[in-house]
Design a protein around this motif. Structure first.
Motif, PDB file in Angstrom:
ATOM      1  N   GLY A  10       0.792  -1.222   0.000  1.00 11.43           N
ATOM      2  CA  GLY A  10       0.000   0.000   0.000  1.00 11.43           C
ATOM      3  C   GLY A  10       0.821   1.267   0.000  1.00 11.43           C
ATOM      4  O   GLY A  10       0.259   2.363  -0.028  1.00 11.43           O
ATOM      5  N   VAL A  11       2.150   1.129   0.039  1.00  9.52           N
ATOM      6  CA  VAL A  11       3.037   2.293   0.014  1.00  9.52           C
ATOM      7  C   VAL A  11       3.707   2.371  -1.350  1.00  9.52           C
ATOM      8  O   VAL A  11       4.287   1.391  -1.826  1.00  9.52           O
ATOM      9  CB  VAL A  11       4.108   2.208   1.115  1.00  9.52           C
ATOM     10  CG1 VAL A  11       5.099   3.357   0.991  1.00  9.52           C
ATOM     11  CG2 VAL A  11       3.458   2.223   2.499  1.00  9.52           C
ATOM     12  N   GLU A  12       3.623   3.530  -1.979  1.00 10.11           N
ATOM     13  CA  GLU A  12       4.336   3.792  -3.227  1.00 10.11           C
ATOM     14  C   GLU A  12       5.612   4.547  -2.867  1.00 10.11           C
ATOM     15  O   GLU A  12       5.566   5.513  -2.114  1.00 10.11           O
ATOM     16  CB  GLU A  12       3.466   4.632  -4.163  1.00 10.11           C
ATOM     17  CG  GLU A  12       4.114   4.963  -5.487  1.00 10.11           C
ATOM     18  CD  GLU A  12       3.249   5.867  -6.339  1.00 10.11           C
ATOM     19  OE1 GLU A  12       3.777   6.441  -7.318  1.00 10.11           O
ATOM     20  OE2 GLU A  12       2.048   6.020  -6.017  1.00 10.11           O
ATOM     21  N   ILE A  13       6.743   4.103  -3.426  1.00 14.70           N
ATOM     22  CA  ILE A  13       8.022   4.713  -3.070  1.00 14.70           C
ATOM     23  C   ILE A  13       8.760   5.142  -4.328  1.00 14.70           C
ATOM     24  O   ILE A  13       8.660   4.504  -5.377  1.00 14.70           O
ATOM     25  CB  ILE A  13       8.883   3.739  -2.229  1.00 14.70           C
ATOM     26  CG1 ILE A  13      10.121   4.439  -1.650  1.00 14.70           C
ATOM     27  CG2 ILE A  13       9.284   2.516  -3.045  1.00 14.70           C
ATOM     28  CD1 ILE A  13      10.834   3.635  -0.576  1.00 14.70           C
ATOM     29  N   SER A  14       9.470   6.247  -4.201  1.00 15.24           N
ATOM     30  CA  SER A  14      10.277   6.765  -5.306  1.00 15.24           C
ATOM     31  C   SER A  14      11.573   7.310  -4.725  1.00 15.24           C
ATOM     32  O   SER A  14      11.548   8.097  -3.778  1.00 15.24           O
ATOM     33  CB  SER A  14       9.508   7.877  -6.043  1.00 15.24           C
ATOM     34  OG  SER A  14      10.311   8.490  -7.028  1.00 15.24           O
TER      35      SER A  14
ATOM     36  N   GLY B 224      15.173  15.918  -8.606  1.00 18.08           N
ATOM     37  CA  GLY B 224      13.829  15.374  -8.568  1.00 18.08           C
ATOM     38  C   GLY B 224      13.590  14.241  -9.534  1.00 18.08           C
ATOM     39  O   GLY B 224      12.448  13.782  -9.694  1.00 18.08           O
ATOM     40  N   ARG B 225      14.649  13.724 -10.174  1.00 14.65           N
ATOM     41  CA  ARG B 225      14.509  12.625 -11.119  1.00 14.65           C
ATOM     42  C   ARG B 225      14.667  11.288 -10.399  1.00 14.65           C
ATOM     43  O   ARG B 225      15.528  11.135  -9.541  1.00 14.65           O
ATOM     44  CB  ARG B 225      15.562  12.745 -12.225  1.00 14.65           C
ATOM     45  CG  ARG B 225      15.415  14.003 -13.083  1.00 14.65           C
ATOM     46  CD  ARG B 225      16.607  14.200 -13.977  1.00 14.65           C
ATOM     47  NE  ARG B 225      17.844  14.334 -13.199  1.00 14.65           N
ATOM     48  CZ  ARG B 225      18.896  15.026 -13.602  1.00 14.65           C
ATOM     49  NH1 ARG B 225      18.877  15.653 -14.764  1.00 14.65           N
ATOM     50  NH2 ARG B 225      19.986  15.094 -12.848  1.00 14.65           N
ATOM     51  N   GLU B 226      13.833  10.321 -10.793  1.00 16.66           N
ATOM     52  CA  GLU B 226      13.893   9.009 -10.160  1.00 16.66           C
ATOM     53  C   GLU B 226      15.182   8.293 -10.568  1.00 16.66           C
ATOM     54  O   GLU B 226      15.583   8.314 -11.730  1.00 16.66           O
ATOM     55  CB  GLU B 226      12.680   8.178 -10.551  1.00 16.66           C
ATOM     56  CG  GLU B 226      12.503   6.932  -9.709  1.00 16.66           C
ATOM     57  CD  GLU B 226      11.086   6.396  -9.748  1.00 16.66           C
ATOM     58  OE1 GLU B 226      10.749   5.576  -8.879  1.00 16.66           O
ATOM     59  OE2 GLU B 226      10.323   6.806 -10.628  1.00 16.66           O
ATOM     60  N   VAL B 227      15.830   7.664  -9.583  1.00 13.85           N
ATOM     61  CA  VAL B 227      17.071   6.933  -9.852  1.00 13.85           C
ATOM     62  C   VAL B 227      16.774   5.442  -9.921  1.00 13.85           C
ATOM     63  O   VAL B 227      15.698   4.974  -9.545  1.00 13.85           O
ATOM     64  CB  VAL B 227      18.131   7.229  -8.767  1.00 13.85           C
ATOM     65  CG1 VAL B 227      18.416   8.716  -8.691  1.00 13.85           C
ATOM     66  CG2 VAL B 227      17.689   6.696  -7.395  1.00 13.85           C
TER      67      VAL B 227
ATOM     68  N   GLU C 179      16.945  10.754  -2.441  1.00 15.56           N
ATOM     69  CA  GLU C 179      15.998  11.094  -1.379  1.00 15.56           C
ATOM     70  C   GLU C 179      14.735  10.260  -1.544  1.00 15.56           C
ATOM     71  O   GLU C 179      14.257  10.034  -2.663  1.00 15.56           O
ATOM     72  CB  GLU C 179      15.654  12.580  -1.405  1.00 15.56           C
ATOM     73  CG  GLU C 179      14.779  12.990  -0.231  1.00 15.56           C
ATOM     74  CD  GLU C 179      14.598  14.492  -0.103  1.00 15.56           C
ATOM     75  OE1 GLU C 179      13.813  14.911   0.779  1.00 15.56           O
ATOM     76  OE2 GLU C 179      15.237  15.244  -0.863  1.00 15.56           O
ATOM     77  N   ILE C 180      14.190   9.810  -0.419  1.00 15.45           N
ATOM     78  CA  ILE C 180      13.037   8.914  -0.426  1.00 15.45           C
ATOM     79  C   ILE C 180      11.749   9.735  -0.440  1.00 15.45           C
ATOM     80  O   ILE C 180      11.526  10.582   0.423  1.00 15.45           O
ATOM     81  CB  ILE C 180      13.065   7.986   0.806  1.00 15.45           C
ATOM     82  CG1 ILE C 180      14.338   7.139   0.807  1.00 15.45           C
ATOM     83  CG2 ILE C 180      11.829   7.096   0.827  1.00 15.45           C
ATOM     84  CD1 ILE C 180      14.562   6.380   2.100  1.00 15.45           C
ATOM     85  N   PHE C 181      10.901   9.461  -1.440  1.00 14.01           N
ATOM     86  CA  PHE C 181       9.556  10.031  -1.522  1.00 14.01           C
ATOM     87  C   PHE C 181       8.570   8.872  -1.398  1.00 14.01           C
ATOM     88  O   PHE C 181       8.814   7.783  -1.923  1.00 14.01           O
ATOM     89  CB  PHE C 181       9.331  10.736  -2.862  1.00 14.01           C
ATOM     90  CG  PHE C 181      10.021  12.068  -3.002  1.00 14.01           C
ATOM     91  CD1 PHE C 181       9.272  13.239  -3.061  1.00 14.01           C
ATOM     92  CD2 PHE C 181      11.398  12.150  -3.098  1.00 14.01           C
ATOM     93  CE1 PHE C 181       9.894  14.473  -3.196  1.00 14.01           C
ATOM     94  CE2 PHE C 181      12.034  13.383  -3.236  1.00 14.01           C
ATOM     95  CZ  PHE C 181      11.269  14.550  -3.285  1.00 14.01           C
ATOM     96  N   VAL C 182       7.449   9.107  -0.717  1.00 14.12           N
ATOM     97  CA  VAL C 182       6.451   8.049  -0.552  1.00 14.12           C
ATOM     98  C   VAL C 182       5.043   8.612  -0.728  1.00 14.12           C
ATOM     99  O   VAL C 182       4.815   9.810  -0.613  1.00 14.12           O
ATOM    100  CB  VAL C 182       6.546   7.366   0.839  1.00 14.12           C
ATOM    101  CG1 VAL C 182       7.881   6.680   1.026  1.00 14.12           C
ATOM    102  CG2 VAL C 182       6.280   8.359   1.957  1.00 14.12           C
TER     103      VAL C 182
END
Length: 500
Positions: A332-336, A342-345, A352-355
């Protein structure tokens, strides 16, 4: 099903079954439900209702739990007041459009400095005693999905605490508060929390979420009385505890006690969830060795709730890979993972972790500029650095803001702490920065040695230099018997710096 209706439905089942133990007092499900109804009726009579804010500042008791639930039944915005706030922090927390403050005899102190409506759980001067109201049935849940259900605050370690606004819609999608939608992890933990050691404060989101697993799983919340001994491990045996959450400092203190007195272990723990700050791999390995396959490590934030969990199964399957991770991202958690632009690696790369979670905050109360920075296209910027590896394990590498500027170079505290903790004579390591006339800032290290040992300073410096370069080498290394702990339960780095 809107929060908190699932809890009310569970309490109506087998009303004679125990749900709370508080010292020698046992409260049944039916008694708790009656108490919720009484308090909800009294709060309604005092003018509380949907969208109205009530600040709750109470000790941890069955009545306090009932009051929290009653306020949610009415659809109130519950402003969670942690213990230990300074007068200035308390005033800041109450300056959130609060209509009334709920206290008890232990918390109606002069520093409250509140001139508005005062409610209490028991007789208190100048307050309306909600418990004096007659018993009544539990009213229908009045909560509206898009109203704020909780205003729960960050630790305030950088100054004023920030209020995280969580709606009734978010709470209704919470990973612990909807048993019909529990993931395998939630169901596993609920079984482990059959007898949950409930301590601390209901103002903590992590306490509330694991309390949900206990109550909705049919378990019993055990509120221990202080007998003068450390809570861990003694309360585990005394109260036959099967599940609990604990901070890293509490776990480390328990391990130190067990090293001196292995017979102090006991009880029937099935799930001990460590959360709040990173746990050094060596300490995690020791915990598994001494306590067995019952240790979980959770990673989350007040703003997002639980993000990932390291389970005993993960550790057993691949201990060398798992011990320095925070487990797998929760269902249920989306992670980027994103770079500075700000580009996904890719997998294995640091960023940096975004959720995005179903139960994350809608924003910080009254802080639009901060919200624009932390909320990006529906995703929450955690300000934690990490990487997601091909094995599915999430690894934390530092805090985006936990930086020390040495000779105009950025030094992240997290990697320095991990390098120091890799030394065989170091049980725990903490790093903080302080102003320095020569380098702008300097790195200062604080280590808790393995019992009976004293790490060599030159070896520690060489470890850090080899891995991170000369700027990251600590200017000083201070040995401690234990790390000082802030009111939040996390290591207090400001207190560490005062030791210099």
């Amino acid at each position: 099903m809107i929060f908190p209706r699932p809890l009310l439905d569970i309490l109506r089942e087998s009303p004679e079954s125990p749900v709370i133990e508080h010292g020698n007092r046992v409260v049944s499900r039916g008694e708790l439900l009656e108490l919720i109804g009484r308090l909800a009726g009294a709060m309604l009579g005092a003018g509380l209702g949907p969208g109205v804010a009530v600040a709750v500042r109470t000790a941890l008791t069955p009545e306090a739990l009932a009051a929290h639930v009653a306020a949610h039944v009415l659809g109130c915005r519950v402003v969670c007041v942690r213990p230990g706030y300074s007068a200035g922090q308390l005033a800041h927390v109450l300056d959130t459009d609060v209509a009334a403050v709920l206290v008890d005899a232990s918390t109606a102190a002069p520093e409250l400095a509140w001139s508005g409506a005062l409610l209490s759980l028991g007789p208190c001067p100048g307050a309306v005693d909600l418990l004096a109201s007659p018993a009544g049935g539990v009213p229908d849940v009045l909560a509206r999905p898009d109203d704020v259900a909780l205003l729960t605050f960050t630790s305030g370690s950088t100054g004023r605490p920030k209020g995280c606004a969580v709606t009734y819609r978010a709470m209704s999608g919470h990973w612990t508060w909807q048993p019909r939608a529990w993931s395998p992890l939630a169901a596993e933990l609920a079984k482990g929390f059959e007898r949950y050691l409930l301590f601390g404060t209901l103002a903590s989101m992590v306490v509330l979420e694991f309390l949900g697993l206990c109550l909705l799983g049919g378990g019993v919340a055990v509120i221990p009385e202080d007998d003068g001994r450390p809570l861990f491990p003694h309360a585990l045996r005394r109260h036959r505890i099967t599940g609990s959450i604990l901070t890293v400092p509490r776990l480390c203190a328990m391990l130190d006690l067990l090293r001196e007195d292995p017979d102090a272990a006991g009880g029937t723990p099935r799930a001990l969830v460590v959360a709040g700050s990173p746990l050094p791999p060596a300490r995690l390995a020791e915990a598994v060795e001494r306590l067995g396959p019952v240790v979980y490590q959770g990673y989350g934030q007040t703003e997002a709730n639980l993000i990932s969990m390291l389970t005993p199964a993960d550790i057993a399957a691949a201990p060398s890979a798992a011990l320095d991770s925070v487990g797998r991202v929760r269902a249920g958690v989306e992670i980027s993972i994103r770079d500075a632009a700000g580009r996904e690696v890719g997998l294995g790369q640091e960023g940096e972790i975004f959720v995005r979670t179903t139960c994350q905050m809608t924003g910080y109360w009254g802080q639009p500029e901060e919200n624009r920075d932390v909320l990006r296209d529906g995703m929450l910027r955690t300000r934690d650095l990490g990487r997601l590896d091909a094995d599915g394990l999430l690894r934390l590498t530092g805090r985006a803001r936990d930086v020390i500027i040495v000779n105009a170079m950025v030094v992240y505290a997290g990697p320095v702490e991990r390098a120091l903790a890799s030394h065989p004579d170091v049980a725990e390591a903490y790093v903080a920065g302080a102003p320095d006339d020569r380098t702008g800032e300097a790195v200062h290290a604080f280590v808790v040695p393995v019992a009976g040992r004293s790490p060599d300073r030159e070896e520690l410096a060489a470890l850090v230099r080899a891995e991170l370069g000369g700027d990251a080498v600590p200017r000083t290394v201070t040995e401690l018997s234990a790390v000082p702990v802030a009111a939040s339960g996390k290591p207090d780095k400001q207190a560490l710096l005062r030791l210099l």
